[in-house]
Design an enzyme around this catalytic site. Structure first.
Site, PDB file in Angstrom:
ATOM      1  N   LYS A 181      -7.109  -0.286   4.518  1.00 11.78           N
ATOM      2  CA  LYS A 181      -7.908   0.721   3.799  1.00 11.78           C
ATOM      3  C   LYS A 181      -9.394   0.371   3.892  1.00 11.78           C
ATOM      4  O   LYS A 181     -10.221   1.206   4.192  1.00 11.78           O
ATOM      5  CB  LYS A 181      -7.445   0.791   2.337  1.00 11.78           C
ATOM      6  CG  LYS A 181      -8.227   1.803   1.535  1.00 11.78           C
ATOM      7  CD  LYS A 181      -7.747   1.918   0.111  1.00 11.78           C
ATOM      8  CE  LYS A 181      -8.723   2.846  -0.626  1.00 11.78           C
ATOM      9  NZ  LYS A 181      -8.481   2.931  -2.050  1.00 11.78           N
ATOM     10  N   GLU A 186       1.019  -5.248  -9.224  1.00 13.15           N
ATOM     11  CA  GLU A 186      -0.414  -5.055  -8.953  1.00 13.15           C
ATOM     12  C   GLU A 186      -0.946  -3.904  -9.808  1.00 13.15           C
ATOM     13  O   GLU A 186      -2.114  -3.870 -10.149  1.00 13.15           O
ATOM     14  CB  GLU A 186      -0.663  -4.785  -7.457  1.00 13.15           C
ATOM     15  CG  GLU A 186      -2.121  -4.932  -7.065  1.00 13.15           C
ATOM     16  CD  GLU A 186      -2.337  -4.961  -5.555  1.00 13.15           C
ATOM     17  OE1 GLU A 186      -2.466  -6.057  -4.978  1.00 13.15           O
ATOM     18  OE2 GLU A 186      -2.398  -3.877  -4.943  1.00 13.15           O
ATOM     19  N   LYS A 223      -9.696 -14.325  -3.443  1.00 14.40           N
ATOM     20  CA  LYS A 223     -10.248 -13.997  -2.123  1.00 14.40           C
ATOM     21  C   LYS A 223     -11.610 -14.656  -1.937  1.00 14.40           C
ATOM     22  O   LYS A 223     -11.913 -15.197  -0.866  1.00 14.40           O
ATOM     23  CB  LYS A 223     -10.424 -12.475  -1.984  1.00 14.40           C
ATOM     24  CG  LYS A 223      -9.153 -11.717  -1.763  1.00 14.40           C
ATOM     25  CD  LYS A 223      -9.452 -10.242  -1.489  1.00 14.40           C
ATOM     26  CE  LYS A 223      -8.183  -9.415  -1.552  1.00 14.40           C
ATOM     27  NZ  LYS A 223      -8.402  -7.983  -1.447  1.00 14.40           N
ATOM     28  N   HIS A 239      26.144 -13.771  -4.565  1.00 15.87           N
ATOM     29  CA  HIS A 239      26.561 -15.083  -4.074  1.00 15.87           C
ATOM     30  C   HIS A 239      25.424 -16.081  -4.142  1.00 15.87           C
ATOM     31  O   HIS A 239      25.475 -17.125  -3.504  1.00 15.87           O
ATOM     32  CB  HIS A 239      27.123 -14.949  -2.659  1.00 15.87           C
ATOM     33  CG  HIS A 239      28.306 -14.016  -2.625  1.00 15.87           C
ATOM     34  ND1 HIS A 239      29.578 -14.413  -2.958  1.00 15.87           N
ATOM     35  CD2 HIS A 239      28.387 -12.686  -2.370  1.00 15.87           C
ATOM     36  CE1 HIS A 239      30.407 -13.371  -2.882  1.00 15.87           C
ATOM     37  NE2 HIS A 239      29.700 -12.313  -2.535  1.00 15.87           N
ATOM     38  N   GLY A 275      -4.180   1.468  -2.131  1.00 16.10           N
ATOM     39  CA  GLY A 275      -3.439   0.750  -1.083  1.00 16.10           C
ATOM     40  C   GLY A 275      -1.938   0.795  -1.306  1.00 16.10           C
ATOM     41  O   GLY A 275      -1.164   1.126  -0.403  1.00 16.10           O
ATOM     42  N   ARG A 276      -1.489   0.481  -2.521  1.00 14.76           N
ATOM     43  CA  ARG A 276      -0.038   0.417  -2.769  1.00 14.76           C
ATOM     44  C   ARG A 276       0.589   1.801  -2.900  1.00 14.76           C
ATOM     45  O   ARG A 276       1.801   1.911  -3.082  1.00 14.76           O
ATOM     46  CB  ARG A 276       0.247  -0.445  -4.004  1.00 14.76           C
ATOM     47  CG  ARG A 276      -0.490  -0.033  -5.271  1.00 14.76           C
ATOM     48  CD  ARG A 276      -0.418  -1.134  -6.329  1.00 14.76           C
ATOM     49  NE  ARG A 276      -1.288  -0.849  -7.473  1.00 14.76           N
ATOM     50  CZ  ARG A 276      -2.585  -1.114  -7.521  1.00 14.76           C
ATOM     51  NH1 ARG A 276      -3.195  -1.638  -6.476  1.00 14.76           N
ATOM     52  NH2 ARG A 276      -3.301  -0.855  -8.609  1.00 14.76           N
ATOM     53  N   GLU A 284      -7.125 -11.439   6.437  1.00 15.27           N
ATOM     54  CA  GLU A 284      -5.898 -11.723   7.177  1.00 15.27           C
ATOM     55  C   GLU A 284      -5.685 -10.690   8.293  1.00 15.27           C
ATOM     56  O   GLU A 284      -5.364 -11.035   9.436  1.00 15.27           O
ATOM     57  CB  GLU A 284      -4.668 -11.672   6.245  1.00 15.27           C
ATOM     58  CG  GLU A 284      -4.658 -12.728   5.153  1.00 15.27           C
ATOM     59  CD  GLU A 284      -5.209 -12.208   3.841  1.00 15.27           C
ATOM     60  OE1 GLU A 284      -6.267 -11.531   3.858  1.00 15.27           O
ATOM     61  OE2 GLU A 284      -4.602 -12.477   2.801  1.00 15.27           O
TER      62      GLU A 284
END
Ligand code: F6P
Length: 525
Positions: A204, A351, A495, A382, A265-266, A210
């Site tokens: 965005k 978030e 950040k 399990h 973003g999300r 990263e």
């Protein structure tokens, strides 16, 4: 601000005191008794929306609790907040932005905005079509056959989940790289041909460290494989709300797909961020995903609280977290194709609502977001289900299951889907009802709440509906808690410090960093 300065509005609400009293009352009631004494409980406590049927009978609630939760929502301005959301007004006041994810699905906003969104969508569909038809070619003139999507957080989790859930053919190879750990890109590039691989850099802001580092590594990989400098841009698609920054990085205008700043973003899967889905599964599938979400948008917008499925999910999550004091919530899809749902939901819920600052000022009085976690069933049974049944913490579970399985349609004698469904229902029953025993090792306390979400079949419509349901549930929870679900300042400090540590590791002084960081950096250098 001090820890004692609670949101002044919230403390005074009568529903909060009443809900606290209900919580104390319900502590003394066992789900096993509630279920036995009221055979209609499932009917009364179930809701339907689009392709989703949800049964809340195994939650520790009753009609008095639901009434108070709904009244609390209304008193908290739910109706106005919901109108604001769909009208495209500012619902993210700390960043002065609207939240436009429903507009991307064709619901809400004004005609001008809808036209701009339709144009972005058309460009995205055209480019996806070019890739699928082999029209986009690499530097040696061969058709591109693999798309590597590079992005992180909201620029990764949604498209990755949907591709994992809906890809059923080998039409087009779409892969995802998120982690800056070099192993991630390296693993995904293994076996690929530089001449037939393109990258979609999805960010965005187009500033995420990263993503840009991975994109640079991808560019170096192409160059090392013989792609001339002048042809590199032809194998990079940029997807962003910051086209200027993308242009500076080297994305060409013809391979640039944009989306609006007002799309968080999300919440961006529904925008051109979902490009990978359109390439892997086809534009029709992406459209069906949006249609499913739009069905839930209209339901959420139009239904009163008493019949509103996403609102009910949101209010029950607040009930469990803020009144029953249950700190985490598991999401266990009995569908391998939904194995990535918990990861997407973690970002969506935590978030959005993992916050303490009240919009009205001060701190939120109540506990806000639960910790969201989970994996697919039956595998989960399990590993950690032992603790869900007998451990010290009560963890509410959202079970998700489909009536029909895609694979089962292939063979009438295959009983695996029936085994899957049986296990899902059995786990929910065992958690609620428990089992008496004089032997403490074999005693199951029960009274452990869960919801059961059923879809007919895991197709694009149902998946879109499910995701939109959780989005609106998260919004509803934020409204009653009095927080802003659309900002994420909590990610900033780390950040900034990462930037400082990066220069320390590269030989800088790290002047502002604490002694432990220096000691650890020395060890890692
Ligand atoms: O750091 C968190 C975050 O800002 C998320 O909100 C976002 O989805 C992700 O990073 C990626 O951001 P971008 O799409 O700008 O690269």
């Amino acid at each position: 601000m001090t820890a004692a300065s609670h949101d002044p509005g919230q403390t005074a609400l009568p529903e909060i005191a009443s809900l606290q009293a209900h919580a104390a009352r319900l502590q003394a009631l066992a789900l096993r008794d509630l279920l036995r004494d009221d055979p209609d409980r499932s009917t009364r406590l179930s809701l339907d929306a689009g392709p989703i049927h949800a049964d809340f009978a195994r939650q520790r609630i009753d009609t008095a609790v639901l009434r108070d939760l709904e009244n609390w929502a209304l008193r908290s301005g739910f109706a106005t907040s919901r109108d604001d959301l769909f009208a495209g007004r500012i619902v993210n006041p700390t960043e002065e932005r609207p939240a436009l994810h429903t507009v991307l699905r064709g619901v809400g906003g004004d005609p001008q905005l809808a036209a701009a969104v339709a144009l972005e969508r058309r460009r995205m569909a055209e480019l996806a079509g070019r890739l699928r038809s082999g029209d986009l070619r690499g530097f040696r003139g061969m058709p591109i056959t693999t798309l590597v999507c590079v992005g992180i957080g909201g620029s990764d989790l949604g498209p990755r989940l949907v591709c994992d859930a809906l890809t059923v053919t080998d039409d087009f190879d779409v892969r995802f790289v998120a982690n800056v750990d070099p192993d991630d890109l390296e693993r995904e590039l293994r076996g690929l041909d530089v001449a037939t691989t393109a990258f979609a850099v999805i960010s965005k802001t187009f500033t995420t460290r990263e993503t840009l580092a991975n994109a640079a590594a991808a560019r170096a990989w192409l160059a090392a494989g013989g792609c001339p400098q002048s042809s590199l841009a032809g194998q990079f698609i940029g997807i962003t709300a910051a086209p200027e920054a993308a242009r500076r990085w080297g994305i060409s205008d013809t391979l640039m797909l944009t989306f609006r700043e007002g799309v968080g973003g999300r919440y961006s899967l529904w925008s051109s961020v979902g490009f990978g889905v359109a390439v892997a599964c086809g534009v029709e599938t992406f459209d069906a995903l949006l249609d499913g979400a739009a069905q839930i948008d209209r339901h959420f917008r139009d239904m009163p609280l008493s019949d509103n499925l996403p609102a009910r999910i949101g209010l029950i999550s607040v009930w469990n977290r803020s009144f029953l004091g249950l700190p985490s919530q598991a999401v266990v899809p009995y569908a391998e194709r939904l194995r990535l749902l918990p990861a997407w939901l973690q970002q969506l819920v935590m978030e959005s609502n993992g916050k303490s600052a009240a919009l009205a000022g001060g701190e939120v009085l109540l506990k806000t977001s639960p910790v969201i976690w989970g994996t697919s069933g039956t595998n989960a049974q399990h590993s950690y289900f032992q603790q869900l049944h007998q451990g010290p913490d009560i963890v509410p579970v959202d079970f998700i299951v489909a009536r029909r399985s895609r694979a089962n349609a292939l063979s009438a004698d295959d009983d695996r889907h029936r085994i899957l469904v049986a296990n899902c229902l059995a786990q929910s029953a065992a958690l609620a009802v428990g089992k008496a025993s004089d032997d403490p090792h074999r005693f199951f306390p029960g009274n452990r709440p869960s919801s059961m979400l059923i879809i007919a079949q895991l197709d694009a419509q149902a998946l879109g509906a499910l995701l939109a349901c959780y989005e609106h549930a998260t919004f509803t929870a934020a409204v009653v808690l009095g927080i802003n679900p659309f900002d994420q300042f909590g990610v900033e400090l780390g950040k900034v410090l990462a930037g400082e540590v990066e220069s320390l590791l590269a030989g800088g002084t790290g002047a502002g960093l604490d002694p432990t960081t220096h000691a650890l950096a020395d060890r890692l250098r």
